[in-house]
Design a protein around this motif. Structure first.
Motif, PDB file in Angstrom:
ATOM      1  N   VAL A   1       0.993  -1.085   0.083  1.00 64.58           N
ATOM      2  CA  VAL A   1       0.105   0.123   0.010  1.00 64.58           C
ATOM      3  C   VAL A   1       0.852   1.364   0.047  1.00 64.58           C
ATOM      4  O   VAL A   1       1.819   1.341   0.791  1.00 64.58           O
ATOM      5  CB  VAL A   1      -1.124   0.198   1.291  1.00 64.58           C
ATOM      6  N   ASN A   2       0.684   2.305  -0.830  1.00 64.76           N
ATOM      7  CA  ASN A   2       1.386   3.448  -0.842  1.00 64.76           C
ATOM      8  C   ASN A   2       1.122   4.059   0.391  1.00 64.76           C
ATOM      9  O   ASN A   2      -0.020   4.499   0.970  1.00 64.76           O
ATOM     10  CB  ASN A   2       0.612   4.242  -1.952  1.00 64.76           C
ATOM     11  N   PRO A   3       2.330   4.464   1.063  1.00 59.52           N
ATOM     12  CA  PRO A   3       2.322   5.191   2.449  1.00 59.52           C
ATOM     13  C   PRO A   3       1.297   6.485   2.406  1.00 59.52           C
ATOM     14  O   PRO A   3       0.659   6.848   3.508  1.00 59.52           O
ATOM     15  CB  PRO A   3       3.668   5.244   2.983  1.00 59.52           C
ATOM     16  N   THR A   4       1.528   7.130   1.448  1.00 59.71           N
ATOM     17  CA  THR A   4       0.834   8.476   1.441  1.00 59.71           C
ATOM     18  C   THR A   4      -0.674   8.253   1.254  1.00 59.71           C
ATOM     19  O   THR A   4      -1.632   8.908   1.882  1.00 59.71           O
ATOM     20  CB  THR A   4       1.370   9.285   0.226  1.00 59.71           C
TER      21      THR A   4
ATOM     22  N   THR B   1       1.750   2.059  10.837  1.00 60.73           N
ATOM     23  CA  THR B   1       1.169   2.942  12.204  1.00 60.73           C
ATOM     24  C   THR B   1       0.527   4.233  11.587  1.00 60.73           C
ATOM     25  O   THR B   1       1.242   5.087  10.811  1.00 60.73           O
ATOM     26  CB  THR B   1       2.229   3.333  13.190  1.00 60.73           C
ATOM     27  N   LEU B   2      -0.528   4.380  11.609  1.00 55.84           N
ATOM     28  CA  LEU B   2      -1.492   5.426  10.823  1.00 55.84           C
ATOM     29  C   LEU B   2      -0.953   6.703  11.401  1.00 55.84           C
ATOM     30  O   LEU B   2      -0.797   7.896  10.672  1.00 55.84           O
ATOM     31  CB  LEU B   2      -2.753   5.139  10.724  1.00 55.84           C
TER      32      LEU B   2
ATOM     33  N   ARG C   1      -2.548   7.162   4.477  1.00 53.09           N
ATOM     34  CA  ARG C   1      -2.796   8.128   5.607  1.00 53.09           C
ATOM     35  C   ARG C   1      -3.699   9.264   4.901  1.00 53.09           C
ATOM     36  O   ARG C   1      -3.995  10.140   5.682  1.00 53.09           O
ATOM     37  CB  ARG C   1      -1.360   8.759   5.902  1.00 53.09           C
ATOM     38  N   THR C   2      -3.858   9.429   3.734  1.00 56.14           N
ATOM     39  CA  THR C   2      -4.790  10.566   3.153  1.00 56.14           C
ATOM     40  C   THR C   2      -6.125  10.151   3.885  1.00 56.14           C
ATOM     41  O   THR C   2      -6.850   9.422   3.909  1.00 56.14           O
ATOM     42  CB  THR C   2      -4.737  10.488   1.734  1.00 56.14           C
ATOM     43  N   GLY C   3      -6.523  11.399   4.153  1.00 55.10           N
ATOM     44  CA  GLY C   3      -7.801  11.640   5.098  1.00 55.10           C
ATOM     45  C   GLY C   3      -7.700  11.205   6.651  1.00 55.10           C
ATOM     46  O   GLY C   3      -8.468  11.722   7.420  1.00 55.10           O
ATOM     47  N   ASN C   4      -6.484  10.789   7.157  1.00 55.63           N
ATOM     48  CA  ASN C   4      -6.392  10.586   8.590  1.00 55.63           C
ATOM     49  C   ASN C   4      -5.705  12.000   9.070  1.00 55.63           C
ATOM     50  O   ASN C   4      -6.319  12.852   9.755  1.00 55.63           O
ATOM     51  CB  ASN C   4      -5.706   9.276   8.624  1.00 55.63           C
ATOM     52  N   TYR C   5      -4.469  12.272   8.573  1.00 57.02           N
ATOM     53  CA  TYR C   5      -3.862  13.589   8.977  1.00 57.02           C
ATOM     54  C   TYR C   5      -3.398  14.066   7.698  1.00 57.02           C
ATOM     55  O   TYR C   5      -2.971  15.330   7.541  1.00 57.02           O
ATOM     56  CB  TYR C   5      -2.750  13.547  10.045  1.00 57.02           C
ATOM     57  N   MET C   6      -3.025  13.443   6.489  1.00 49.99           N
ATOM     58  CA  MET C   6      -2.620  14.109   5.357  1.00 49.99           C
ATOM     59  C   MET C   6      -3.806  14.600   4.383  1.00 49.99           C
ATOM     60  O   MET C   6      -4.740  13.773   4.330  1.00 49.99           O
ATOM     61  CB  MET C   6      -1.697  13.068   4.549  1.00 49.99           C
ATOM     62  N   THR C   7      -3.705  15.631   3.779  1.00 48.40           N
ATOM     63  CA  THR C   7      -4.683  15.880   2.670  1.00 48.40           C
ATOM     64  C   THR C   7      -4.674  15.514   1.569  1.00 48.40           C
ATOM     65  O   THR C   7      -3.516  15.043   1.168  1.00 48.40           O
ATOM     66  CB  THR C   7      -4.975  17.441   3.008  1.00 48.40           C
ATOM     67  N   TRP C   8      -5.426  15.662   0.634  1.00 48.85           N
ATOM     68  CA  TRP C   8      -5.335  15.365  -0.858  1.00 48.85           C
ATOM     69  C   TRP C   8      -4.419  16.288  -1.489  1.00 48.85           C
ATOM     70  O   TRP C   8      -4.433  17.428  -1.133  1.00 48.85           O
ATOM     71  CB  TRP C   8      -6.725  15.367  -1.564  1.00 48.85           C
ATOM     72  N   LYS C   9      -3.816  15.849  -2.528  1.00 49.32           N
ATOM     73  CA  LYS C   9      -2.910  16.932  -3.373  1.00 49.32           C
ATOM     74  C   LYS C   9      -3.565  17.518  -4.332  1.00 49.32           C
ATOM     75  O   LYS C   9      -3.154  18.590  -4.691  1.00 49.32           O
ATOM     76  CB  LYS C   9      -1.673  15.911  -4.199  1.00 49.32           C
TER      77      LYS C   9
ATOM     78  N   ASN D   1       4.120  10.139  11.154  1.00 51.65           N
ATOM     79  CA  ASN D   1       4.367  10.839  10.016  1.00 51.65           C
ATOM     80  C   ASN D   1       5.585  10.256   8.898  1.00 51.65           C
ATOM     81  O   ASN D   1       6.729  10.367   9.359  1.00 51.65           O
ATOM     82  CB  ASN D   1       5.007  12.256  10.456  1.00 51.65           C
ATOM     83  N   ILE D   2       4.964   9.459   8.040  1.00 52.95           N
ATOM     84  CA  ILE D   2       5.931   8.844   7.115  1.00 52.95           C
ATOM     85  C   ILE D   2       5.776   9.475   5.673  1.00 52.95           C
ATOM     86  O   ILE D   2       4.754   9.497   5.052  1.00 52.95           O
ATOM     87  CB  ILE D   2       5.415   7.396   6.918  1.00 52.95           C
ATOM     88  N   ASP D   3       7.005   9.934   5.274  1.00 47.25           N
ATOM     89  CA  ASP D   3       7.000  10.789   4.082  1.00 47.25           C
ATOM     90  C   ASP D   3       7.753   9.762   2.930  1.00 47.25           C
ATOM     91  O   ASP D   3       8.466   9.224   3.287  1.00 47.25           O
ATOM     92  CB  ASP D   3       7.813  11.825   4.204  1.00 47.25           C
ATOM     93  N   TYR D   4       6.881   9.547   1.857  1.00 43.62           N
ATOM     94  CA  TYR D   4       7.086   8.518   0.929  1.00 43.62           C
ATOM     95  C   TYR D   4       7.208   9.011  -0.509  1.00 43.62           C
ATOM     96  O   TYR D   4       6.538   9.984  -0.989  1.00 43.62           O
ATOM     97  CB  TYR D   4       5.908   7.413   1.064  1.00 43.62           C
ATOM     98  N   ALA D   5       8.183   8.542  -1.082  1.00 45.04           N
ATOM     99  CA  ALA D   5       8.389   9.010  -2.525  1.00 45.04           C
ATOM    100  C   ALA D   5       8.851   7.891  -3.550  1.00 45.04           C
ATOM    101  O   ALA D   5       9.542   7.192  -2.962  1.00 45.04           O
ATOM    102  CB  ALA D   5       9.220  10.420  -2.931  1.00 45.04           C
ATOM    103  N   GLN D   6       8.777   7.710  -4.912  1.00 46.94           N
ATOM    104  CA  GLN D   6       9.296   6.809  -5.788  1.00 46.94           C
ATOM    105  C   GLN D   6       9.767   7.592  -6.901  1.00 46.94           C
ATOM    106  O   GLN D   6       8.839   8.265  -7.487  1.00 46.94           O
ATOM    107  CB  GLN D   6       8.534   5.829  -5.927  1.00 46.94           C
ATOM    108  N   VAL D   7      10.845   7.433  -7.630  1.00 50.37           N
ATOM    109  CA  VAL D   7      11.350   8.339  -8.639  1.00 50.37           C
ATOM    110  C   VAL D   7      12.114   7.165  -9.511  1.00 50.37           C
ATOM    111  O   VAL D   7      13.040   6.330  -9.035  1.00 50.37           O
ATOM    112  CB  VAL D   7      12.348   9.364  -8.337  1.00 50.37           C
TER     113      VAL D   7
END
Length: 217
Positions: free
Chosen positions: A5-8, A186-187, A11-19, A190-196
């Motif tokens: 599952v993509n970490p971002t 753990t929801l 957590r979207t809707g929990n404490y992260m907002t939509w881009k 604060n986990i920041d995730y990226a793939q490049v």
């Protein structure tokens, strides 16, 4: 085979907002979604030197608000705001090409924010690793120095995964590197995730970065 599952998104809707923050009916939804993808693609290419970490898009009835979070705001703003005007012209040209007509009464508002700590921004870290791999630097040395730099910047932990034909190997493989704690399941953390992707000698090499940061006040 595990279900990843993509970490971002997790957590979207929990404490992260939509881009992308807008709502529309099913008839035009796909058109706006395509526009968002093309806008992000254009901005990442045009503002590569600025170190873009995040692009947020908000749509209002007669305006589009684009919030850019970058490492070097001066590159985006330019002298006397000329840089922002050039970006706006590029966006209008893009929307005209997509919609096949010039948008009428559409206002584009650009807001530029500075990254508080670029060393612990997952996207900027992944981009730097990908750039070093494209320059054919030894991947283990690149990853080791990156993890040391991130941890010294205040991160609680970092995990890096590199997959593909690393350094032109005959057989593709996946190598994982880990320092500190990264509680991805753990929801509330604060986990920041990226793939490049990085264009290697014999094809693309994927770079994934997880950074465990302190909760923002």
């Amino acid at each position: 085979m595990g279900q990843k599952v993509n970490p971002t998104n997790f957590r979207t809707g929990n404490y992260m907002t939509w881009k992308s923050r807008w709502f529309h009916d099913s008839k035009n939804y796909k058109n706006f979604l395509f526009e968002d993808i093309q806008i992000r693609k254009l901005l990442l290419e045009k503002l590569k030197l600025a170190g873009v970490a995040l692009i947020e898009i908000e749509r209002l009835p007669k305006s589009i608000v684009i919030i850019l979070t970058v490492a070097r705001p001066g590159v985006v703003i330019g002298r006397g705001g000329s840089g922002i005007e050039d970006v706006k012209k590029g966006l209008v040209s893009l929307l005209t090409k997509i919609r096949k007509e010039k948008p009428k009464d559409l206002k584009i508002d650009l807001k530029v924010q500075e990254v508080k700590n670029p060393e612990i921004s997952a996207y900027l870290v992944a981009t730097r690793i990908a750039s070093d791999l494209e320059r054919r630097l030894p991947h283990r040395r690149v990853v080791t120095k990156t993890m040391e730099r991130v941890m010294s910047a205040g991160a609680k932990g970092i995990k890096i995964t590199i997959g593909g034909r690393i350094q032109g190997a005959d057989i593709a493989r996946v190598e994982k590197f880990h320092v500190g704690s990264v509680p991805t399941q753990t929801l509330r953390e604060n986990i920041d995730y990226a793939q490049v992707p990085a264009m290697g000698v014999r094809g693309y090499v994927g770079v994934k970065v997880w950074i465990y940061k302190k909760q923002e006040d």
